[in-house]
Write a protein that holds these residues in place. Sequence first.
Motif, mmCIF file in Angstrom:
data_model
loop_
_atom_site.group_PDB
_atom_site.id
_atom_site.type_symbol
_atom_site.label_atom_id
_atom_site.label_comp_id
_atom_site.label_asym_id
_atom_site.label_seq_id
_atom_site.Cartn_x
_atom_site.Cartn_y
_atom_site.Cartn_z
ATOM 1 N N PRO A 15 0.087 -20.013 -14.742
ATOM 2 C CA PRO A 15 0.423 -19.228 -15.947
ATOM 3 C C PRO A 15 -0.242 -17.859 -15.986
ATOM 4 C CG PRO A 15 -0.078 -21.510 -16.520
ATOM 5 C CD PRO A 15 -0.463 -21.334 -15.089
ATOM 6 N N THR A 16 -1.508 -17.762 -15.593
ATOM 7 C CA THR A 16 -2.182 -16.472 -15.640
ATOM 8 C C THR A 16 -1.758 -15.563 -14.491
ATOM 9 O OG1 THR A 16 -4.051 -17.409 -14.402
ATOM 10 C CG2 THR A 16 -4.199 -17.412 -16.811
ATOM 11 N N ALA A 17 -1.405 -16.151 -13.344
ATOM 12 C CA ALA A 17 -1.011 -15.336 -12.196
ATOM 13 C C ALA A 17 0.325 -14.642 -12.421
ATOM 14 C CB ALA A 17 -0.943 -16.205 -10.934
ATOM 15 N N ARG A 18 1.150 -15.183 -13.292
ATOM 16 C CA ARG A 18 2.449 -14.553 -13.534
ATOM 17 C C ARG A 18 2.311 -13.184 -14.175
ATOM 18 N NH1 ARG A 18 5.656 -19.749 -16.193
ATOM 19 N NH2 ARG A 18 5.675 -21.061 -14.312
ATOM 20 N N ARG A 19 1.222 -12.947 -14.889
ATOM 21 C CA ARG A 19 1.045 -11.676 -15.600
ATOM 22 C C ARG A 19 0.371 -10.602 -14.749
ATOM 23 N NH1 ARG A 19 -0.432 -15.520 -19.719
ATOM 24 N NH2 ARG A 19 -2.648 -15.201 -19.263
ATOM 25 N N SER A 20 -0.020 -10.920 -13.527
ATOM 26 C CA SER A 20 -0.703 -9.957 -12.669
ATOM 27 C C SER A 20 -0.113 -10.039 -11.265
ATOM 28 C CB SER A 20 -2.214 -10.246 -12.629
ATOM 29 O OG SER A 20 -2.854 -9.451 -11.659
ATOM 30 N N HIS A 21 0.353 -8.904 -10.754
ATOM 31 C CA HIS A 21 0.947 -8.894 -9.415
ATOM 32 C C HIS A 21 -0.095 -9.214 -8.355
ATOM 33 C CE1 HIS A 21 3.647 -7.813 -6.168
ATOM 34 N NE2 HIS A 21 2.740 -6.975 -5.682
ATOM 35 N N GLN A 22 -1.326 -8.682 -8.511
ATOM 36 C CA GLN A 22 -2.376 -8.948 -7.522
ATOM 37 C C GLN A 22 -2.739 -10.429 -7.486
ATOM 38 O OE1 GLN A 22 -2.435 -6.556 -9.779
ATOM 39 N NE2 GLN A 22 -2.609 -4.618 -8.667
ATOM 40 N N GLN A 23 -2.884 -11.043 -8.683
ATOM 41 C CA GLN A 23 -3.214 -12.466 -8.721
ATOM 42 C C GLN A 23 -2.059 -13.303 -8.168
ATOM 43 O OE1 GLN A 23 -4.833 -14.054 -12.330
ATOM 44 N NE2 GLN A 23 -6.004 -12.204 -12.791
ATOM 45 N N LYS A 24 -0.824 -12.849 -8.417
ATOM 46 C CA LYS A 24 0.325 -13.582 -7.895
ATOM 47 C C LYS A 24 0.327 -13.567 -6.368
ATOM 48 C CE LYS A 24 4.100 -12.740 -10.009
ATOM 49 N NZ LYS A 24 5.336 -12.047 -10.447
ATOM 50 N N MET A 25 0.047 -12.409 -5.785
ATOM 51 C CA MET A 25 0.012 -12.312 -4.327
ATOM 52 C C MET A 25 -1.118 -13.163 -3.752
ATOM 53 S SD MET A 25 2.524 -10.381 -3.438
ATOM 54 C CE MET A 25 2.083 -10.071 -1.741
ATOM 55 N N LEU A 74 -1.130 -12.391 5.220
ATOM 56 C CA LEU A 74 -1.130 -11.005 5.676
ATOM 57 C C LEU A 74 -0.394 -10.100 4.686
ATOM 58 C CD1 LEU A 74 -2.039 -9.179 7.976
ATOM 59 C CD2 LEU A 74 0.157 -9.600 9.101
ATOM 60 N N ASP A 75 0.643 -10.619 4.059
ATOM 61 C CA ASP A 75 1.361 -9.855 3.034
ATOM 62 C C ASP A 75 0.437 -9.529 1.869
ATOM 63 O OD1 ASP A 75 3.398 -8.579 1.729
ATOM 64 O OD2 ASP A 75 4.377 -10.402 1.025
ATOM 65 N N PHE A 76 -0.395 -10.490 1.476
ATOM 66 C CA PHE A 76 -1.363 -10.245 0.408
ATOM 67 C C PHE A 76 -2.366 -9.169 0.811
ATOM 68 C CE2 PHE A 76 -5.812 -11.381 -0.657
ATOM 69 C CZ PHE A 76 -5.825 -10.927 -1.968
ATOM 70 N N ALA A 80 -2.806 -5.616 -1.114
ATOM 71 C CA ALA A 80 -4.079 -5.209 -1.707
ATOM 72 C C ALA A 80 -4.509 -3.834 -1.214
ATOM 73 C CB ALA A 80 -5.160 -6.240 -1.397
ATOM 74 N N MET A 81 -4.074 -3.453 -0.007
ATOM 75 C CA MET A 81 -4.397 -2.139 0.546
ATOM 76 C C MET A 81 -3.328 -1.101 0.237
ATOM 77 S SD MET A 81 -5.743 -3.473 4.267
ATOM 78 C CE MET A 81 -6.069 -1.804 4.840
ATOM 79 N N SER A 82 -2.340 -1.483 -0.588
ATOM 80 C CA SER A 82 -1.218 -0.593 -0.957
ATOM 81 C C SER A 82 -0.429 -0.150 0.273
ATOM 82 C CB SER A 82 -1.735 0.636 -1.723
ATOM 83 O OG SER A 82 -2.383 0.245 -2.906
ATOM 84 N N ARG A 83 -0.334 -1.030 1.262
ATOM 85 C CA ARG A 83 0.433 -0.739 2.471
ATOM 86 C C ARG A 83 1.413 -1.876 2.771
ATOM 87 N NH1 ARG A 83 -4.522 1.348 6.425
ATOM 88 N NH2 ARG A 83 -5.176 3.123 5.117
ATOM 89 N N ARG A 84 1.962 -2.435 1.755
ATOM 90 C CA ARG A 84 2.819 -3.606 1.938
ATOM 91 C C ARG A 84 4.121 -3.221 2.639
ATOM 92 N NH1 ARG A 84 6.428 -6.922 -1.663
ATOM 93 N NH2 ARG A 84 6.287 -9.034 -0.816
ATOM 94 N N CYS A 140 -7.762 -11.282 5.898
ATOM 95 C CA CYS A 140 -7.937 -11.699 4.499
ATOM 96 C C CYS A 140 -9.397 -12.025 4.212
ATOM 97 C CB CYS A 140 -7.050 -12.896 4.197
ATOM 98 S SG CYS A 140 -6.830 -13.201 2.433
ATOM 99 N N ALA A 141 -10.071 -12.658 5.162
ATOM 100 C CA ALA A 141 -11.494 -12.945 4.987
ATOM 101 C C ALA A 141 -12.295 -11.652 4.896
ATOM 102 C CB ALA A 141 -11.998 -13.815 6.142
ATOM 103 N N VAL A 142 -11.968 -10.679 5.740
ATOM 104 C CA VAL A 142 -12.670 -9.386 5.704
ATOM 105 C C VAL A 142 -12.401 -8.666 4.393
ATOM 106 C CG1 VAL A 142 -12.814 -7.123 6.790
ATOM 107 C CG2 VAL A 142 -12.671 -9.167 8.213
ATOM 108 N N LEU A 143 -11.142 -8.717 3.909
ATOM 109 C CA LEU A 143 -10.797 -8.047 2.654
ATOM 110 C C LEU A 143 -11.561 -8.651 1.482
ATOM 111 C CD1 LEU A 143 -8.773 -5.987 1.292
ATOM 112 C CD2 LEU A 143 -7.344 -7.973 0.840
#
Length: 383
Positions: A15-25, A74-76, A80-84, A140-143
């Motif tokens: 429910p909370t992830a639906r309101r945030s694109h970053q949390q959804k990813m 990797l998509d996430f 997160a780096m604005s290079r999707r 993802c671990a490094v990010l």
Amino acid sequence: MGALALWLVIVLRLPTARRSHQQKMLLIAVIGIAGSITVYLDPVTAALNRSFTFAQSCGLFMNAWGVLSSALILDFVLAAMSRRRPWLIYGPMIVTIAALIALNYTVAPHAGCVTSEVVPWYSPFWWLLVAAHLVGTIPCAVLCLRYGRQARDDRPLRTGLLLLAAGFTSSSVFWVVVLVFLLARPAWLGALFPLNIGLTGWLMTAGLCLPLALTARRAAREANALWHLHPLWRDLTKAVPHVTLDKERSRIRAVLGTPHSIHLRLYRQVIEIRDVLLILQDYVTSEAIEHARHHVTAHSLPEEQIEPTITACWLNAALRAKTSACVPQPNPLAPANPRDNGLHSETDFLLAVLRARALPVVRSFDLPPKPSAPLVPRDRRTP
């Protein structure tokens, strides 16, 4: 147990992830990891082997899902780096899955399936499979580690990101161990696979459920404050009923509900108590408040209790004056306020006022009698 806990937290975070694109990813990336863990569980693997001819005895379904999960992770990272670039991720994913299927039926046709017993370590099947996983989990671990180290002022966010970084690192270690096992084939190393998978599941669960734990903690704290503030709110709104926005709830019903509803009730209750204090301060003079200050400071009280005790003193006097139908007069001396004026500090201050009302120093407080007007001798020439 780690897989079950991880899926439970994913469902609770939806429910909370639906309101945030970053949390959804991020949640999609964790779903990929959760799926990779789940398909390697013995009951799930057995069910897949019975249900899908494609997966029978070859593990191709698990491998295909693993490549898909790596692409989601990797998509996430790129988002997160604005290079999707979805086409740059899911295109190679499809090619990799097709290559694994083709290699499965061409590298070892006599065996029927690619296994570590019949296909050597230098087979491109193994290197392609391991690389497909590591290319998603390591970045993802490094990010997560990078942003976790930067979030020094936000301790919960820092802890959650570091736990997720540890989970993705554990997943990377799994495939490194797989590669070492193919090269050296020690029997004891293969026994560590279930332990590594379980550790990955619990680390991801801990990192993902930290916001839920903080929300539950805040809701419990606010429900406790709502419960203890109810007597003070009831007494004050009974004296000044027009400040209430809604009909009175019972004390038990007030603390039941979602964390959001509990937060709103506490916020409204604090505002209504503050409104009553602003109204009641006109029923006491500034001299009366100063008298309360001298009365309280004459007793040895801790510094943090002085202002709430002073407020409790003049508040009781104002309530008595309001009950006696005294005429209010504008009082320029405003009551004390918390330093940061946040909801928690306001709540703590009002709870301290509530506790102070039961102290002997407050019960013994009384306003000094008003001086009576002096008698003026009547002029003898006045008829």
